[in-house]
Motif scaffolding. Structure first.
Motif, PDB file in Angstrom:
ATOM      1  N   PHE A  26       0.848  -1.184   0.011  1.00  0.00           N
ATOM      2  CA  PHE A  26       0.000  -0.048  -0.064  1.00  0.00           C
ATOM      3  C   PHE A  26       0.924   1.345  -0.006  1.00  0.00           C
ATOM      4  CE2 PHE A  26      -2.827  -3.189   1.961  1.00  0.00           C
ATOM      5  CZ  PHE A  26      -4.218  -2.978   0.869  1.00  0.00           C
ATOM      6  N   GLU A  27       1.537   1.376  -1.063  1.00  0.00           N
ATOM      7  CA  GLU A  27       2.349   2.692  -1.185  1.00  0.00           C
ATOM      8  C   GLU A  27       1.620   3.897  -1.181  1.00  0.00           C
ATOM      9  OE1 GLU A  27       4.768   2.721  -4.630  1.00  0.00           O
ATOM     10  OE2 GLU A  27       5.632   0.603  -4.246  1.00  0.00           O
ATOM     11  N   GLY A  28       2.313   4.870  -0.234  1.00  0.00           N
ATOM     12  CA  GLY A  28       1.776   6.331  -0.235  1.00  0.00           C
ATOM     13  C   GLY A  28       0.649   6.359   1.197  1.00  0.00           C
ATOM     14  N   LEU A  29       0.469   5.117   1.788  1.00  0.00           N
ATOM     15  CA  LEU A  29      -0.158   5.452   2.992  1.00  0.00           C
ATOM     16  C   LEU A  29       0.646   6.144   4.016  1.00  0.00           C
ATOM     17  CD1 LEU A  29      -1.911   2.245   3.634  1.00  0.00           C
ATOM     18  CD2 LEU A  29      -2.965   4.124   2.975  1.00  0.00           C
ATOM     19  N   ILE A  30       0.140   7.158   4.882  1.00  0.00           N
ATOM     20  CA  ILE A  30       0.835   7.624   6.007  1.00  0.00           C
ATOM     21  C   ILE A  30       0.387   7.577   7.058  1.00  0.00           C
ATOM     22  CG2 ILE A  30       1.463  10.127   6.644  1.00  0.00           C
ATOM     23  CD1 ILE A  30       1.244  11.290   3.671  1.00  0.00           C
ATOM     24  N   GLY A  31       1.121   7.018   8.196  1.00  0.00           N
ATOM     25  CA  GLY A  31       0.607   6.877   9.577  1.00  0.00           C
ATOM     26  C   GLY A  31       0.442   8.147  10.210  1.00  0.00           C
ATOM     27  N   ILE A  32      -0.803   8.124  11.206  1.00  0.00           N
ATOM     28  CA  ILE A  32      -1.140   9.101  12.110  1.00  0.00           C
ATOM     29  C   ILE A  32      -1.114   8.517  13.396  1.00  0.00           C
ATOM     30  CG2 ILE A  32      -1.968  10.443  10.191  1.00  0.00           C
ATOM     31  CD1 ILE A  32      -4.776   9.700  11.032  1.00  0.00           C
ATOM     32  N   LYS A  33      -1.198   9.325  14.291  1.00  0.00           N
ATOM     33  CA  LYS A  33      -1.520   8.819  15.790  1.00  0.00           C
ATOM     34  C   LYS A  33      -2.950   8.942  16.036  1.00  0.00           C
ATOM     35  CE  LYS A  33       2.912   9.851  17.701  1.00  0.00           C
ATOM     36  NZ  LYS A  33       3.440  10.758  18.806  1.00  0.00           N
ATOM     37  N   PRO A  34      -3.724   7.963  16.862  1.00  0.00           N
ATOM     38  CA  PRO A  34      -5.186   7.936  17.250  1.00  0.00           C
ATOM     39  C   PRO A  34      -5.678   9.605  17.355  1.00  0.00           C
ATOM     40  CG  PRO A  34      -4.222   6.177  18.290  1.00  0.00           C
ATOM     41  CD  PRO A  34      -3.013   6.978  17.842  1.00  0.00           C
ATOM     42  N   GLY A  35      -5.027  10.311  18.047  1.00  0.00           N
ATOM     43  CA  GLY A  35      -5.303  11.744  18.357  1.00  0.00           C
ATOM     44  C   GLY A  35      -5.269  12.432  17.206  1.00  0.00           C
ATOM     45  N   GLN A  36      -4.808  12.474  15.999  1.00  0.00           N
ATOM     46  CA  GLN A  36      -4.774  13.002  14.917  1.00  0.00           C
ATOM     47  C   GLN A  36      -6.023  12.878  14.220  1.00  0.00           C
ATOM     48  OE1 GLN A  36      -0.637  11.670  13.957  1.00  0.00           O
ATOM     49  NE2 GLN A  36      -0.427  13.933  13.155  1.00  0.00           N
ATOM     50  N   ILE A  37      -6.952  11.799  14.257  1.00  0.00           N
ATOM     51  CA  ILE A  37      -8.059  11.488  13.780  1.00  0.00           C
ATOM     52  C   ILE A  37      -9.078  12.692  13.948  1.00  0.00           C
ATOM     53  CG2 ILE A  37      -9.863   9.882  13.245  1.00  0.00           C
ATOM     54  CD1 ILE A  37      -7.939   7.774  14.254  1.00  0.00           C
ATOM     55  N   PRO A  38      -9.658  13.541  12.837  1.00  0.00           N
ATOM     56  CA  PRO A  38     -10.661  14.308  13.209  1.00  0.00           C
ATOM     57  C   PRO A  38     -11.797  13.991  13.891  1.00  0.00           C
ATOM     58  CG  PRO A  38      -9.694  14.356  10.849  1.00  0.00           C
ATOM     59  CD  PRO A  38      -9.348  13.277  11.582  1.00  0.00           C
ATOM     60  N   LYS A  39     -12.431  14.745  14.788  1.00  0.00           N
ATOM     61  CA  LYS A  39     -13.499  14.288  15.663  1.00  0.00           C
ATOM     62  C   LYS A  39     -14.828  13.880  14.964  1.00  0.00           C
ATOM     63  CE  LYS A  39     -12.474  17.362  19.698  1.00  0.00           C
ATOM     64  NZ  LYS A  39     -12.880  18.325  20.559  1.00  0.00           N
ATOM     65  N   ASP A  40     -15.050  14.350  13.653  1.00  0.00           N
ATOM     66  CA  ASP A  40     -16.217  13.933  12.800  1.00  0.00           C
ATOM     67  C   ASP A  40     -15.999  12.732  12.100  1.00  0.00           C
ATOM     68  OD1 ASP A  40     -14.450  15.202  11.279  1.00  0.00           O
ATOM     69  OD2 ASP A  40     -15.688  16.356  10.207  1.00  0.00           O
ATOM     70  N   GLU A  41     -14.746  12.439  12.300  1.00  0.00           N
ATOM     71  CA  GLU A  41     -14.376  10.916  11.492  1.00  0.00           C
ATOM     72  C   GLU A  41     -15.044   9.898  12.409  1.00  0.00           C
ATOM     73  OE1 GLU A  41     -13.156  10.131   8.449  1.00  0.00           O
ATOM     74  OE2 GLU A  41     -13.183  12.228   7.942  1.00  0.00           O
ATOM     75  N   LEU A  42     -14.799   9.846  13.744  1.00  0.00           N
ATOM     76  CA  LEU A  42     -15.218   8.684  14.804  1.00  0.00           C
ATOM     77  C   LEU A  42     -16.317   9.350  15.710  1.00  0.00           C
ATOM     78  CD1 LEU A  42     -11.699   7.043  15.387  1.00  0.00           C
ATOM     79  CD2 LEU A  42     -13.583   6.240  13.792  1.00  0.00           C
ATOM     80  N   SER A  43     -17.260   8.249  15.966  1.00  0.00           N
ATOM     81  CA  SER A  43     -18.255   8.850  17.180  1.00  0.00           C
ATOM     82  C   SER A  43     -17.487   8.291  18.405  1.00  0.00           C
ATOM     83  CB  SER A  43     -19.281   7.730  16.957  1.00  0.00           C
ATOM     84  OG  SER A  43     -18.961   6.498  17.340  1.00  0.00           O
TER      85      SER A  43
END
Length: 394
Positions: A26-43
């Protein structure tokens, strides 16, 4: 690898947690930390669930990060062979303690790993027992891992998405299935207590009769919720008559003293593998113990030949094939006497299922009512069969 799936109460969408096994594909994927996930992306529920999985606080061992690698190691240790590649592992089910994986081995063989959670936790014990009793006619269990409630099976045959359309080929394949079913059931005669202790549901005829009051009250409730006007619901008077006929049928069958056997309560074409001269029956989450003719009736429902006379002729031949095969444990004439009652009893068995709704009273689920009404109408037609009415008058 899908580790877990859920539909949070505060969201109408399913959410899955997936572990990436081979990042390089999966070239091009960038890792992020859970805290970086926008609030409206997850309940809030989804976010808490994700953090619990990442923190190793999971309910099921198979939802832990790294479980896929453990599964590969277990398969390789058990089979003393190497898995060809993690990229070749196929996943067919996941979530809530369930997983179904197919592994390709370097020697060209394949094996299956199955894990189950509630309400199917008993399937492991049932699969292990049937593997011992019914070798060649159920998947061979080669190892089990209780902490995952998982077991490992060898591949057993060819799966068909549907039966062939040509009538002679349909009859040939169903004949193999009927003969195989008889052998499988014969091997479970006398094993009723072990089967029940392993988690099979008790559908013996005298037990079905005892369930008649609850069964027909359930059907009456389902009929009362019908909104369609395409066909009239069965009213209380007719249901009362059906209940009496059903109880008389159970009494008649009990007097015939036919040995009880294993029943496949979820018999469909996907759960039958064809292995040349015989069939292998898979997926024993719906295992019952009762009159063997129940599963025969469910098997005959796979005969979808359009010509009515040809279909009836094939079914007569298949029934005779089955009776001949079963004659080693029961007089064929006794089984012949029982045949008129089989459609009625098989339909009742289908509605009762695991009978969990009898204990929990979660029977008012409107999603199941259309199926209950359809099967009840099948019972009504079966109860009007001249052969059944004649038998009851004897």
């Amino acid at each position: 690898m899908v580790l877990d799936v859920m539909i949070p109460k505060d969201s109408d969408r399913p959410c899955a947690i997936v572990e990436l096994l081979q990042r390089e594909i999966f070239e091009g994927l960038i890792g992020i930390k859970p805290g970086q996930i926008p609030k409206d992306e997850l309940s809030p529920t989804e976010r808490a669930w994700l953090l619990s999985v990442l923190g190793g606080e999971t309910v099921h061992a198979i939802t832990e990060i790294g479980w896929a690698d453990e599964a590969v190691r277990w398969v390789e240790t058990t089979t003393a062979s190497k898995v060809s590649s993690k990229a070749d592992v196929e996943q067919f089910n996941a979530g809530n303690g369930f997983s179904l994986l197919r592994f390709h081995i370097n020697d060209g063989s394949t094996c299956w790993l199955k894990a189950t959670g509630a309400p199917n936790t008993q399937e492991r014990a049932m699969s292990v027992l049937l593997s011992r009793l019914c070798r060649d006619y159920v998947p061979e269990v080669v190892a089990q891992k209780p902490e995952w409630n998982a077991w490992l099976m060898h591949s057993s045959g060819q799966s068909l998405s549907e039966l062939p359309r040509e009538a002679p080929e349909v009859e040939r394949m169903l004949q193999i299935a009927v003969e195989s079913l008889a052998v499988l059931q014969i091997r479970t005669v006398g094993e009723e207590l072990d089967l029940l202790n392993a988690g099979a549901v008790d559908h013996r005829t005298h037990v079905l009769r005892n369930d008649a009051e609850a069964l027909f009250a359930y059907i009456d409730e389902a009929m009362g919720c019908q909104t369609s006007t395409k066909v009239s619901p069965l009213g209380p008077k007719r249901l009362g008559e059906l209940k009496n006929i059903f109880e008389d049928a159970c009494d008649y069958l009990s007097e015939l003293d036919i040995p009880d056997t294993i029943l496949q309560g979820d018999l469909n074409i996907d759960n039958i593998l064809f292995a040349g001269t015989h069939c292998v029956f898979i997926d024993w989450s719906e295992a019952y113990v009762g009159n063997p003719l129940v599963t025969l009736e469910h098997l005959l429902l796979l005969n979808q030949i359009e010509d009515p006379s040809q279909k009836a002729s094939y079914n007569r031949h298949l029934r005779n094939t089955y009776l001949t095969a079963m004659s080693s444990i029961c007089d064929a004439r006794v089984l012949q006497d029982a045949l008129p009652f089989a459609p009625l009893i098989a339909a009742a068995s289908t509605i009762l299922g695991r009978k969990d709704w009898l204990q929990t009273r979660e029977l008012s689920d409107p999603r199941r009512f259309p199926l209950v009404r359809a099967i009840a109408r099948h019972m009504d037609r079966a109860a009007q069969a001249p052969s059944l009415l004649r038998a009851l008058l004897v």
